[in-house]
Design a protein around this motif. Structure first.
Motif, PDB file in Angstrom:
ATOM      1  N   GLU A 155       0.924  -1.179   0.211  1.00  0.00           N
ATOM      2  CA  GLU A 155      -0.022   0.194   0.370  1.00  0.00           C
ATOM      3  C   GLU A 155       1.662   1.110  -0.182  1.00  0.00           C
ATOM      4  O   GLU A 155       1.962   1.279   0.360  1.00  0.00           O
ATOM      5  CB  GLU A 155      -1.168   0.073   1.134  1.00  0.00           C
ATOM      6  N   VAL A 156       0.161   2.454  -0.341  1.00  0.00           N
ATOM      7  CA  VAL A 156       1.512   3.491  -0.677  1.00  0.00           C
ATOM      8  C   VAL A 156       1.222   4.499   0.948  1.00  0.00           C
ATOM      9  O   VAL A 156       0.213   4.261   0.971  1.00  0.00           O
ATOM     10  CB  VAL A 156       0.254   4.421  -1.632  1.00  0.00           C
ATOM     11  N   VAL A 157       1.870   4.800   1.195  1.00  0.00           N
ATOM     12  CA  VAL A 157       2.558   5.555   2.248  1.00  0.00           C
ATOM     13  C   VAL A 157       2.776   6.864   2.374  1.00  0.00           C
ATOM     14  O   VAL A 157       2.717   7.593   3.167  1.00  0.00           O
ATOM     15  CB  VAL A 157       3.168   4.541   2.618  1.00  0.00           C
ATOM     16  N   ALA A 158       3.926   7.284   1.227  1.00  0.00           N
ATOM     17  CA  ALA A 158       3.839   7.987   0.875  1.00  0.00           C
ATOM     18  C   ALA A 158       4.620   8.124  -0.452  1.00  0.00           C
ATOM     19  O   ALA A 158       4.544   7.839  -0.956  1.00  0.00           O
ATOM     20  CB  ALA A 158       5.459   8.838   2.186  1.00  0.00           C
ATOM     21  N   GLU A 159       4.972  10.349  -0.795  1.00  0.00           N
ATOM     22  CA  GLU A 159       4.529  10.343  -1.947  1.00  0.00           C
ATOM     23  C   GLU A 159       5.679  11.337  -1.970  1.00  0.00           C
ATOM     24  O   GLU A 159       6.127  12.381  -1.157  1.00  0.00           O
ATOM     25  CB  GLU A 159       4.137  10.790  -2.670  1.00  0.00           C
ATOM     26  N   ARG A 160       7.381  11.144  -2.247  1.00  0.00           N
ATOM     27  CA  ARG A 160       8.081  12.349  -2.643  1.00  0.00           C
ATOM     28  C   ARG A 160       8.173  13.550  -4.099  1.00  0.00           C
ATOM     29  O   ARG A 160       8.382  12.305  -4.797  1.00  0.00           O
ATOM     30  CB  ARG A 160       9.400  12.082  -2.033  1.00  0.00           C
ATOM     31  N   ASP A 168      13.966  12.487 -20.282  1.00  0.00           N
ATOM     32  CA  ASP A 168      13.110  13.171 -21.255  1.00  0.00           C
ATOM     33  C   ASP A 168      13.297  15.085 -20.762  1.00  0.00           C
ATOM     34  O   ASP A 168      12.126  16.102 -21.020  1.00  0.00           O
ATOM     35  CB  ASP A 168      11.495  12.902 -21.613  1.00  0.00           C
ATOM     36  N   GLY A 169      13.802  15.004 -19.295  1.00  0.00           N
ATOM     37  CA  GLY A 169      13.396  16.494 -18.418  1.00  0.00           C
ATOM     38  C   GLY A 169      12.472  16.783 -17.576  1.00  0.00           C
ATOM     39  O   GLY A 169      12.687  17.713 -16.723  1.00  0.00           O
ATOM     40  N   HIS A 170      11.877  15.509 -17.474  1.00  0.00           N
ATOM     41  CA  HIS A 170      10.261  15.637 -16.634  1.00  0.00           C
ATOM     42  C   HIS A 170      10.724  15.821 -14.826  1.00  0.00           C
ATOM     43  O   HIS A 170      11.503  14.326 -14.894  1.00  0.00           O
ATOM     44  CB  HIS A 170       9.012  15.561 -17.292  1.00  0.00           C
ATOM     45  N   PHE A 171      10.085  15.819 -14.094  1.00  0.00           N
ATOM     46  CA  PHE A 171      10.232  15.334 -12.358  1.00  0.00           C
ATOM     47  C   PHE A 171       9.133  14.209 -12.564  1.00  0.00           C
ATOM     48  O   PHE A 171       8.029  14.626 -13.418  1.00  0.00           O
ATOM     49  CB  PHE A 171      10.206  16.331 -11.586  1.00  0.00           C
ATOM     50  N   ALA A 172       9.326  12.969 -11.744  1.00  0.00           N
ATOM     51  CA  ALA A 172       8.425  12.206 -11.539  1.00  0.00           C
ATOM     52  C   ALA A 172       8.635  11.745  -9.856  1.00  0.00           C
ATOM     53  O   ALA A 172       9.935  12.296  -9.547  1.00  0.00           O
ATOM     54  CB  ALA A 172       8.813  10.913 -11.815  1.00  0.00           C
ATOM     55  N   ALA A 173       7.641  11.690  -9.472  1.00  0.00           N
ATOM     56  CA  ALA A 173       7.529  11.494  -7.646  1.00  0.00           C
ATOM     57  C   ALA A 173       8.130  10.044  -7.765  1.00  0.00           C
ATOM     58  O   ALA A 173       8.477   9.366  -8.456  1.00  0.00           O
ATOM     59  CB  ALA A 173       6.247  11.419  -7.279  1.00  0.00           C
ATOM     60  N   GLU A 174       8.911  10.161  -6.872  1.00  0.00           N
ATOM     61  CA  GLU A 174       9.105   8.807  -5.820  1.00  0.00           C
ATOM     62  C   GLU A 174       7.681   8.167  -4.511  1.00  0.00           C
ATOM     63  O   GLU A 174       7.241   8.740  -3.750  1.00  0.00           O
ATOM     64  CB  GLU A 174       9.766   8.828  -4.288  1.00  0.00           C
ATOM     65  N   ILE A 175       7.769   7.090  -5.346  1.00  0.00           N
ATOM     66  CA  ILE A 175       5.935   6.823  -3.871  1.00  0.00           C
ATOM     67  C   ILE A 175       6.644   5.407  -3.584  1.00  0.00           C
ATOM     68  O   ILE A 175       7.310   4.540  -3.983  1.00  0.00           O
ATOM     69  CB  ILE A 175       5.158   6.544  -5.047  1.00  0.00           C
ATOM     70  N   MET A 176       5.847   5.587  -2.263  1.00  0.00           N
ATOM     71  CA  MET A 176       6.581   4.643  -0.946  1.00  0.00           C
ATOM     72  C   MET A 176       5.602   3.556  -0.555  1.00  0.00           C
ATOM     73  O   MET A 176       4.640   4.236  -1.076  1.00  0.00           O
ATOM     74  CB  MET A 176       7.400   5.529  -0.298  1.00  0.00           C
ATOM     75  N   MET A 177       6.071   1.990  -0.653  1.00  0.00           N
ATOM     76  CA  MET A 177       4.993   1.408   0.183  1.00  0.00           C
ATOM     77  C   MET A 177       5.406   1.188   0.953  1.00  0.00           C
ATOM     78  O   MET A 177       6.433   0.630   0.702  1.00  0.00           O
ATOM     79  CB  MET A 177       4.364   0.466  -1.664  1.00  0.00           C
ATOM     80  N   GLN A 178       4.341  -0.179   1.785  1.00  0.00           N
ATOM     81  CA  GLN A 178       4.820  -1.394   2.598  1.00  0.00           C
ATOM     82  C   GLN A 178       4.259  -1.771   2.475  1.00  0.00           C
ATOM     83  O   GLN A 178       3.049  -2.051   2.157  1.00  0.00           O
ATOM     84  CB  GLN A 178       4.621  -0.460   3.978  1.00  0.00           C
ATOM     85  N   LYS A 179       4.264  -3.318   3.186  1.00  0.00           N
ATOM     86  CA  LYS A 179       3.303  -4.367   3.427  1.00  0.00           C
ATOM     87  C   LYS A 179       3.554  -4.959   4.572  1.00  0.00           C
ATOM     88  O   LYS A 179       5.027  -5.030   5.063  1.00  0.00           O
ATOM     89  CB  LYS A 179       3.423  -4.995   2.558  1.00  0.00           C
TER      90      LYS A 179
END
Length: 181
Positions: A155-160, A168-179
């Protein structure tokens, strides 16, 4: 930490072997790493950043197999490294209940059940070690990964936000998950 070899059956009827990497795998693991980093933007490195030497990889394999806090498993199909995964345990008391996991699979071996089998193997090791929480993170936009992780109970617990600068030059988030185990 050594993983005892285990045969698994793939969705297409072929067999694969899960096992710990051996010293003889050092060069092939470097090729594998460069290949998977070139196949997708969903990994932490670019192919041109995979600059380890065979000697460095050999030392990494030797140290990892001897470690009590981590385990790597490779998936071998017909003599080729199809994928690898790793579970790393925290040794500090306040975070010893958490284990971090990661995996990578060659594109030509996607959709064969390797990812799900990797998660099962890592979870077994984590339970034996006494971990209570598995953690992973992925790059925003990796929908294939997200679907697999959710199917495996994460399950997703946080997003950076803006954690990764994509080619391609765009920024993407880091999605943190836990089980929880």
């Amino acid at each position: 930490m050594i993983y005892e070899p285990k045969e698994i059956h793939l969705k297409d009827g072929r067999k694969a072997v899960f096992r710990s990497p051996l010293p003889k795998d050092a060069a092939a693991l470097l090729v594998f790493l460069r290949d998977i980093c070139a196949e997708t933007d969903n990994l932490l490195r670019m192919a041109d950043e995979c600059t380890e030497t065979v000697e460095q990889e050999l030392m990494f394999i030797t140290n990892l197999n001897a470690a009590s806090y981590a385990q790597m498993i490779i998936c071998e199909i017909d003599g080729e490294i199809a994928g690898n995964c790793q579970v790393t345990f925290n040794t500090r008391k306040k975070i010893a209940h958490r284990a971090e996991i990661a995996l990578g699979i060659r594109r030509k071996y996607w959709n064969l059940g390797i990812g799900k089998a990797f998660f099962t193997a890592m979870e077994e090791t984590a339970r034996e070690y006494g971990a209570e929480l598995l953690e992973l993170s992925y790059i925003e936009g990796n929908e294939r990964g997200r679907i697999l992780y959710e199917k495996c109970g994460f399950e997703v617990v946080a997003e950076r936000p803006n954690a990764f600068l994509q080619p391609d030059g765009h920024f993407a988030a880091e999605i943190m998950m836990q089980k929880k185990l």
